[in-house]
Design a protein around this motif. Structure first.
Motif, short mmCIF file in Angstrom:
data_model
loop_
_atom_site.label_atom_id
_atom_site.label_comp_id
_atom_site.label_asym_id
_atom_site.label_seq_id
_atom_site.Cartn_x
_atom_site.Cartn_y
_atom_site.Cartn_z
N TYR A 139 12.35 66.88 33.75
CA TYR A 139 12.42 66.11 32.52
C TYR A 139 11.30 66.41 31.53
N LEU A 140 10.23 67.06 31.97
CA LEU A 140 9.19 67.46 31.01
C LEU A 140 9.66 68.66 30.20
N LYS A 141 10.52 69.49 30.79
CA LYS A 141 11.08 70.65 30.09
C LYS A 141 12.36 70.27 29.35
N GLN A 142 13.10 69.30 29.89
CA GLN A 142 14.35 68.83 29.30
C GLN A 142 14.26 67.32 29.11
N PRO A 143 13.54 66.89 28.08
CA PRO A 143 13.36 65.44 27.89
C PRO A 143 14.69 64.72 27.70
N HIS A 191 10.08 48.46 31.14
CA HIS A 191 8.65 48.66 31.45
C HIS A 191 8.43 49.27 32.82
N GLU A 192 9.33 49.00 33.78
CA GLU A 192 9.17 49.54 35.13
C GLU A 192 9.44 51.04 35.17
N MET A 193 10.05 51.58 34.14
CA MET A 193 10.32 53.01 34.06
C MET A 193 9.13 53.78 33.51
N ILE A 194 8.12 53.06 33.04
CA ILE A 194 7.01 53.68 32.32
C ILE A 194 5.77 53.76 33.20
N ARG A 195 5.16 54.93 33.19
CA ARG A 195 3.89 55.14 33.92
C ARG A 195 2.75 54.59 33.06
N ASP A 196 2.12 53.54 33.53
CA ASP A 196 1.04 52.92 32.75
C ASP A 196 -0.32 53.55 32.99
N THR A 197 -0.35 54.63 33.78
CA THR A 197 -1.62 55.31 34.05
C THR A 197 -1.83 56.52 33.14
N ILE A 234 6.24 62.42 29.56
CA ILE A 234 5.23 62.28 30.61
C ILE A 234 5.12 60.82 31.07
N LEU A 235 5.57 59.89 30.23
CA LEU A 235 5.49 58.47 30.55
C LEU A 235 6.54 58.01 31.56
N LEU A 236 7.57 58.81 31.79
CA LEU A 236 8.65 58.40 32.68
C LEU A 236 8.18 58.40 34.14
N GLN A 237 8.48 57.31 34.84
CA GLN A 237 8.18 57.26 36.27
C GLN A 237 8.86 58.44 36.95
N ARG A 238 8.27 58.90 38.04
CA ARG A 238 8.84 60.03 38.75
C ARG A 238 8.63 59.87 40.24
N PRO A 239 9.55 60.42 40.96
CA PRO A 239 10.85 60.91 40.56
C PRO A 239 11.82 59.73 40.41
N MET A 285 27.44 63.75 43.55
CA MET A 285 26.37 64.46 42.87
C MET A 285 25.10 63.63 42.93
N ILE A 286 24.03 64.27 43.29
CA ILE A 286 22.70 63.66 43.31
C ILE A 286 21.92 64.29 42.17
N THR A 287 21.30 63.47 41.34
CA THR A 287 20.46 63.97 40.26
C THR A 287 19.04 63.47 40.51
N ILE A 288 18.10 64.40 40.44
CA ILE A 288 16.70 64.05 40.64
C ILE A 288 15.93 64.40 39.37
N TYR A 289 15.35 63.40 38.73
CA TYR A 289 14.49 63.62 37.58
C TYR A 289 13.10 63.88 38.16
N HIS A 290 12.66 65.11 38.01
CA HIS A 290 11.59 65.65 38.84
C HIS A 290 10.48 66.27 38.00
N ASN A 291 9.26 66.10 38.50
CA ASN A 291 8.10 66.79 37.97
C ASN A 291 7.50 67.58 39.13
N PRO A 292 7.63 68.91 39.12
CA PRO A 292 7.18 69.70 40.26
C PRO A 292 5.68 69.62 40.52
N ARG A 293 4.90 69.14 39.56
CA ARG A 293 3.45 69.01 39.76
C ARG A 293 3.08 67.71 40.48
N CYS A 294 4.06 66.84 40.66
CA CYS A 294 3.81 65.53 41.27
C CYS A 294 4.14 65.57 42.77
N SER A 295 3.17 65.19 43.59
CA SER A 295 3.38 65.24 45.04
C SER A 295 4.46 64.26 45.49
#
Length: 119
Positions: free
Chosen positions: A36-40, A58-64, A92-97, A1-11
């Protein structure tokens, strides 16, 4: 099984999904895409993901993101527990994907990082 934590708005997230679907997943493994934005993720799920990544929280967090500054997440005195709570409350802070396969995970930035899960 492959799981992708995904934000479809992110290129980058879309590119990683495309690479997995069209290049790396030649065995046609089952794939779950978690928006993950819909299912945190819960704190427990974030801790498990962090263990699979094998990196500092800290590496999991988007600092931007604005929330990063608003919550003062650069403060070195914050504990891992506090960082996990912030991620759970502000997905929204979670790195993606983030892609998980066979108990291992990678952050797909750049998208080509996911190849390590298929090597």
């Amino acid at each position: 099984m492959i799981t992708i934590y995904h934000n479809p708005r992110c290129s980058k997230s879309r590119a990683a999904c495309d690479l997995i679907t069209n290049t790396y997943n030649s065995a046609n493994e089952a794939t779950e895409i978690v928006e993950y934005l819909k299912q945190p993720l819960t704190v427990a799920e974030l801790k498990e993901l962090n263990a699979q990544l094998g990196c500092p929280v800290h590496e999991m967090i988007r600092d931007t993101e604005a929330e990063y500054k608003e919550l003062n997440l650069a403060d070195p005195s914050l504990t891992d527990a506090q960082l996990f709570e912030a991620l759970a409350k502000h997905p929204i802070l979670l790195q993606r994907p983030i892609v998980v396969r066979n108990g291992r995970a990678v952050i797909g930035r750049p998208p080509e990082n996911v190849v390590t899960l298929f090597a």
